[in-house]
Scaffold this motif. Structure first.
Motif, PDB file in Angstrom:
ATOM      1  N   VAL A  45     -26.283 -18.345  -9.042  1.00 13.22           N
ATOM      2  CA  VAL A  45     -27.487 -19.006  -8.010  1.00 13.22           C
ATOM      3  C   VAL A  45     -28.035 -20.007  -9.012  1.00 13.22           C
ATOM      4  CG1 VAL A  45     -29.782 -18.521  -6.883  1.00 13.22           C
ATOM      5  CG2 VAL A  45     -27.650 -16.967  -6.717  1.00 13.22           C
ATOM      6  N   ALA A  46     -28.396 -19.786  -9.952  1.00  6.57           N
ATOM      7  CA  ALA A  46     -29.288 -20.663 -10.905  1.00  6.57           C
ATOM      8  C   ALA A  46     -28.474 -22.005 -11.259  1.00  6.57           C
ATOM      9  CB  ALA A  46     -29.586 -20.070 -12.270  1.00  6.57           C
ATOM     10  N   LYS A  68     -25.857 -22.958  -9.146  1.00  4.02           N
ATOM     11  CA  LYS A  68     -25.730 -23.992  -8.230  1.00  4.02           C
ATOM     12  C   LYS A  68     -27.090 -24.792  -7.757  1.00  4.02           C
ATOM     13  CE  LYS A  68     -22.482 -20.809  -5.974  1.00  4.02           C
ATOM     14  NZ  LYS A  68     -22.261 -19.697  -4.808  1.00  4.02           N
ATOM     15  N   THR A  69     -28.179 -24.174  -8.026  1.00  7.25           N
ATOM     16  CA  THR A  69     -29.509 -24.826  -7.860  1.00  7.25           C
ATOM     17  C   THR A  69     -29.660 -26.001  -8.600  1.00  7.25           C
ATOM     18  OG1 THR A  69     -30.665 -22.767  -7.079  1.00  7.25           O
ATOM     19  CG2 THR A  69     -32.037 -24.611  -7.729  1.00  7.25           C
ATOM     20  N   VAL A  70     -29.343 -25.838  -9.972  1.00  8.31           N
ATOM     21  CA  VAL A  70     -29.483 -27.037 -10.898  1.00  8.31           C
ATOM     22  C   VAL A  70     -28.362 -28.265 -10.378  1.00  8.31           C
ATOM     23  CG1 VAL A  70     -29.140 -27.823 -13.037  1.00  8.31           C
ATOM     24  CG2 VAL A  70     -30.397 -25.407 -12.877  1.00  8.31           C
ATOM     25  N   ARG A 115     -27.077 -28.804  -7.262  1.00  5.60           N
ATOM     26  CA  ARG A 115     -27.519 -29.538  -6.244  1.00  5.60           C
ATOM     27  C   ARG A 115     -28.715 -30.352  -6.650  1.00  5.60           C
ATOM     28  NH1 ARG A 115     -27.633 -28.769  -0.701  1.00  5.60           N
ATOM     29  NH2 ARG A 115     -29.778 -29.048   0.240  1.00  5.60           N
ATOM     30  N   HIS A 116     -29.860 -30.133  -7.300  1.00  5.13           N
ATOM     31  CA  HIS A 116     -30.637 -31.041  -7.746  1.00  5.13           C
ATOM     32  C   HIS A 116     -30.162 -32.252  -8.533  1.00  5.13           C
ATOM     33  CE1 HIS A 116     -34.438 -32.280  -9.171  1.00  5.13           C
ATOM     34  NE2 HIS A 116     -34.302 -32.413 -10.263  1.00  5.13           N
ATOM     35  N   ASP A 140     -21.703 -31.436  -2.011  1.00  7.41           N
ATOM     36  CA  ASP A 140     -22.365 -29.938  -1.883  1.00  7.41           C
ATOM     37  C   ASP A 140     -21.935 -29.280  -0.492  1.00  7.41           C
ATOM     38  OD1 ASP A 140     -25.135 -28.636  -2.501  1.00  7.41           O
ATOM     39  OD2 ASP A 140     -25.446 -28.996  -0.289  1.00  7.41           O
ATOM     40  N   ARG A 163     -20.222 -25.698  -0.208  1.00  7.10           N
ATOM     41  CA  ARG A 163     -20.846 -24.552   0.707  1.00  7.10           C
ATOM     42  C   ARG A 163     -19.853 -23.914   1.520  1.00  7.10           C
ATOM     43  NH1 ARG A 163     -25.217 -21.025   1.431  1.00  7.10           N
ATOM     44  NH2 ARG A 163     -25.320 -20.794   3.695  1.00  7.10           N
ATOM     45  N   ASP A 173     -27.214 -31.013   4.671  1.00  4.59           N
ATOM     46  CA  ASP A 173     -28.149 -29.763   4.969  1.00  4.59           C
ATOM     47  C   ASP A 173     -27.542 -29.029   6.594  1.00  4.59           C
ATOM     48  OD1 ASP A 173     -29.287 -29.873   2.670  1.00  4.59           O
ATOM     49  OD2 ASP A 173     -31.087 -31.252   3.549  1.00  4.59           O
ATOM     50  N   ARG A 207     -24.766 -26.895   5.870  1.00  2.00           N
ATOM     51  CA  ARG A 207     -25.442 -25.587   5.148  1.00  2.00           C
ATOM     52  C   ARG A 207     -26.072 -24.652   6.341  1.00  2.00           C
ATOM     53  NH1 ARG A 207     -25.671 -25.490  -0.334  1.00  2.00           N
ATOM     54  NH2 ARG A 207     -27.338 -23.980  -0.040  1.00  2.00           N
ATOM     55  N   VAL A 248     -23.890 -17.064  -1.265  1.00  2.61           N
ATOM     56  CA  VAL A 248     -25.011 -17.728  -2.404  1.00  2.61           C
ATOM     57  C   VAL A 248     -24.363 -16.912  -3.798  1.00  2.61           C
ATOM     58  CG1 VAL A 248     -27.098 -16.890  -3.294  1.00  2.61           C
ATOM     59  CG2 VAL A 248     -27.090 -17.658  -1.150  1.00  2.61           C
TER      60      VAL A 248
END
Length: 714
Positions: free
Chosen positions: A594-595, A597-599, A601-602, A619, A623, A686, A689, A703
């Motif tokens: 999760v971490a 993927k978050t980084v 995506r940012h 992205d 997904r 988005d 997603r 996720v």
């Protein structure tokens, strides 16, 4: 077939949860009924694969109950046919078995009325888990009933050592099979609906290899850590420790008060016994509380299970011995027993696990039962080198000693500190200065008034006054001492019948010795007076230690220790740590992707507008990969929109087409991409997603999925 394998693994996980009750009933007792209901759940699932789904739960429950009856309630059957006794036993076990098990000593008796609740819980857990899986719920939801069962089993008794590691590994294997099989089945369903090629089973299992490995390592490491290193000084939380059975001692006659009346009719028969090993004392009751007037017991009685565990800090036990006892003039509800009782046949008594004393739950006149025990193996050298054990209890004093008794403490012990030598010195002082009363004028009573008269004036008394006066003076000198009441049998060879009369009644003090347990003493000097009498190992070691005491050291005597106070109930129970550490490692392993993927995506949102547009397309693609859509190298947004056209909402296809237009404009139009194009691209991503999120279980699975973290392969 893959979904069937997942259902079988769910049943296996439920079975592991049931077998975790093995400290309560032992594994050989639990295995047949638990295995039978697990097989019944799997067979019922297989039988309804192509039939009506609504028949699956009732068929599984019915077959599970029949399997349970065949394995645990076979004596109640009339041939293969259940009877009214079968129904009564089943209902009684379901309603009251768990409570009776909590109140019993462990391992509990292997009776259906006690253990039925365990396989029934396994059956319910398996049926619920299979039904969740068959109704396309998340595999994590399907495992939830078995996890609840695992938690309940640990509330009864915490698994430790090799048992914890073995059961933890078995549950982990079942969970990995459920997750991998469910994922493979989902991929095949996607293919059947036209959503692209599924990944093969090997690829699906590989996708779960990292979390499965982390889970196995977490469980094994947590079990090993808390087996080899315990950071807490208090025992783990358990339901039996917080559920005490009702107290029964308040309605019982005190055997200490009956010594005088028994000595008045010495020829009356109390009981008879045929023993296979020497018995020098039959214990009826143990008294450890004194309020200045009466000695009482702090015993908490529970139904005796199939065996009684040996208390910590006692001597090693020898081979099993037995005695067949028949009561004549029963001592109330108390049953004669011996030290280190293991189990009883012929009756179902109550027992105080700390002292081993027994109470009958039925009429005692003429009652016959068979008693089993393991005589302790003690030698004089080990006993002499041991110290008294103040942590075992027996130090509580009834306030300040009366002035007519207090001077005798120093006179009797010579000012010695608490030690086994002091106990023998005090014992010899009573033997030298006091006489055992006989005849018709027999003194009674054991309060401060009677003991003051016995110590200072009459200097004669029965074992009642000797034992209680010894205990009062010993506790004042810092010795952990309690009072036991029972009988001293006449000499008899092992295997011969012996008749015990009222005149053989005896009270004696016992002292706690570290590494040995409670050792009987004899201030009257009569317990071993019979020439040639066979003695137990403890009695022989005590006689040898009494004769060969080491010389008194020149160092000043130790002061009597204060009464030990229990440690305050601080800290977290051990079971919380044992569960939270592996669970915490598992949560960290789940949060890692999760971490990442978050980084990722940012970072894709940043950069030039053209890079941001490409990042929006990647992205959205990743997904859908996490949702099980197969992506091959070179696939464009239009290709992906065509692949998901049949099994995803139209919003997904529209978002991908919008991304295709923006990607063409940013990369191939010859004009520079603008920030406005980047915002529109991420808005379309988005939308993809949101439209592809699915159910809550599917969102959680996407996720945590690792597929998008791997490169796209052909």
């Amino acid at each position: 077939m893959i979904r069937f394998a997942a259902c079988a693994a769910v049943a296996l996980a439920a079975g592991v949860g049931g077998l975790l009750f093995q400290p309560v009933f032992t594994l050989p007792v639990l295995l047949p009924p638990v295995a039978a209901v697990c097989v019944a759940v799997v067979v019922a699932d297989l039988a309804t694969v192509r039939g009506p789904a609504f028949l699956r739960p009732p068929l599984a429950l019915l077959s599970g109950v029949l399997a349970l009856v065949a394995t645990a309630l076979r004596p109640t059957l009339d041939g293969p046919v259940p009877t009214a006794a079968t129904v009564r036993a089943l209902g009684d076990g379901l309603l009251h078995g768990w409570l009776r098990t909590l109140e019993s000593t462990w391992p509990a008796r292997p009776e259906p009325q006690l253990l039925l609740f365990v396989p029934v819980l396994v059956l319910l857990s398996g049926v619920l888990g299979v039904e969740c899986l068959r109704r396309d719920r998340s595999p994590l939801v399907a495992l939830l009933p078995s996890l609840v069962l695992v938690g309940l089993s640990q509330a009864f008794a915490v698994a430790e050592g090799a048992d914890a590691i073995g059961f933890g590994a078995a549950y982990t294997v079942a969970a990995v099979i459920v997750l991998a099989a469910a994922r493979t089945s989902e991929g095949r369903d996607t293919t059947a609906s036209g959503g692209g090629r599924p990944e093969p089973l090997g690829s699906s299992v590989t996708g779960y290899a990292i979390p499965a490995a982390v889970l196995v390592v977490a469980v094994v490491t947590g079990c090993l850590a808390f087996t080899l290193w315990t950071p807490l000084s208090r025992p783990a939380y358990s339901l039996p420790a917080h559920h005490q059975p009702p107290a029964v001692t308040s309605v019982l006659a005190n055997p200490l008060d009956e010594i005088g009346s028994r000595l008045a009719t010495p020829g009356a028969e109390a009981f008879r016994a045929r023993v296979s090993a020497p018995v020098d004392r039959w214990t009826v009751s143990v008294l450890d509380r004194f309020d200045g007037v009466n000695w009482t017991s702090s015993a908490r009685f529970r139904p005796l299970g199939s065996a009684l565990a040996v208390p910590d800090g006692v001597a090693a036990r020898g081979p099993m011995a037995d005695a067949f006892v028949t009561l004549a003039s029963a001592p109330g509800a108390w049953l004669p027993t011996v030290a280190r009782t293991d189990h009883v046949e012929g009756t179902s008594p109550l027992v105080d696990a700390a002292t081993g004393t027994l109470l009958s739950t039925q009429a005692t006149d003429g009652l016959a039962y068979r008693l089993f025990w393991r005589p302790p193996s003690v030698d004089a050298k080990a006993l002499t080198s041991s110290d008294v054990d103040g942590s075992a209890g027996g130090l509580e004093a009834a306030g300040q000693l009366p002035k007519e008794i207090a001077p005798f403490v120093r006179e009797a012990t010579g000012g010695l500190g608490p030690s086994l030598r002091t106990a023998f010195v005090l014992e010899q002082w009573f033997r030298t200065n006091y006489k055992v009363a006989s005849g018709e004028d027999i003194p009674t009573g054991h309060g401060y008034a009677q003991l003051g008269f016995f110590l200072g004036s009459s200097k004669r008394g029965t074992s009642e006054q000797f034992a209680t006066a010894y205990a009062v003076l010993a506790r004042a000198a810092g010795l952990p001492v309690r009072v036991a009441v029972g009988f001293r049998p006449p000499p008899a060879a092992p295997g011969a019948a012996v008749v015990v009369h009222n005149g053989d009644v005896l009270a004696w003090p016992e002292i706690a010795v570290r590494g040995v347990g409670w050792v009987p003493l004899d201030p009257t000097g009569t317990a071993g007076a019979d020439a040639g009498k066979q003695q137990s190992s403890v009695a022989q070691a005590t006689d040898e230690a009494r004769k060969n005491l080491p010389p008194q050291p020149d160092t000043p005597p130790r002061q009597a220790p204060d009464v030990p106070q229990p440690l305050p109930a601080t800290g977290t129970p051990l079971w919380v740590w044992a569960v939270s550490v592996p669970f915490g490692l598992l949560v960290l392993a789940a949060l890692a992707p999760v971490a990442v993927k978050t980084v990722r995506r940012h970072r894709r949102r940043r950069g030039t507008p053209a890079e941001a547009v490409v990042g929006a397309w990647l992205d959205a693609r990743d997904r859908l990969r996490d949702r099980g859509v197969t992506v091959v190298p070179g696939m464009t947004p239009r290709d992906l929109a065509a692949a998901v056209a049949l099994d995803h909402p139209p919003e997904v296809r529209h978002g991908l087409r919008r991304l295709s237009q923006l990607l063409d404009a940013a990369l191939w139009s010859g004009r520079d991409a603008t920030p406005e194009m980047a915002r529109h691209a991420w808005s379309a991503s988005d939308a993809v997603r949101a439209a592809s999120s699915g159910t809550s279980g599917q969102r959680l699975a996407s996720v945590l999925a690792l597929r998008s973290l791997r490169p796209v392969r052909a």
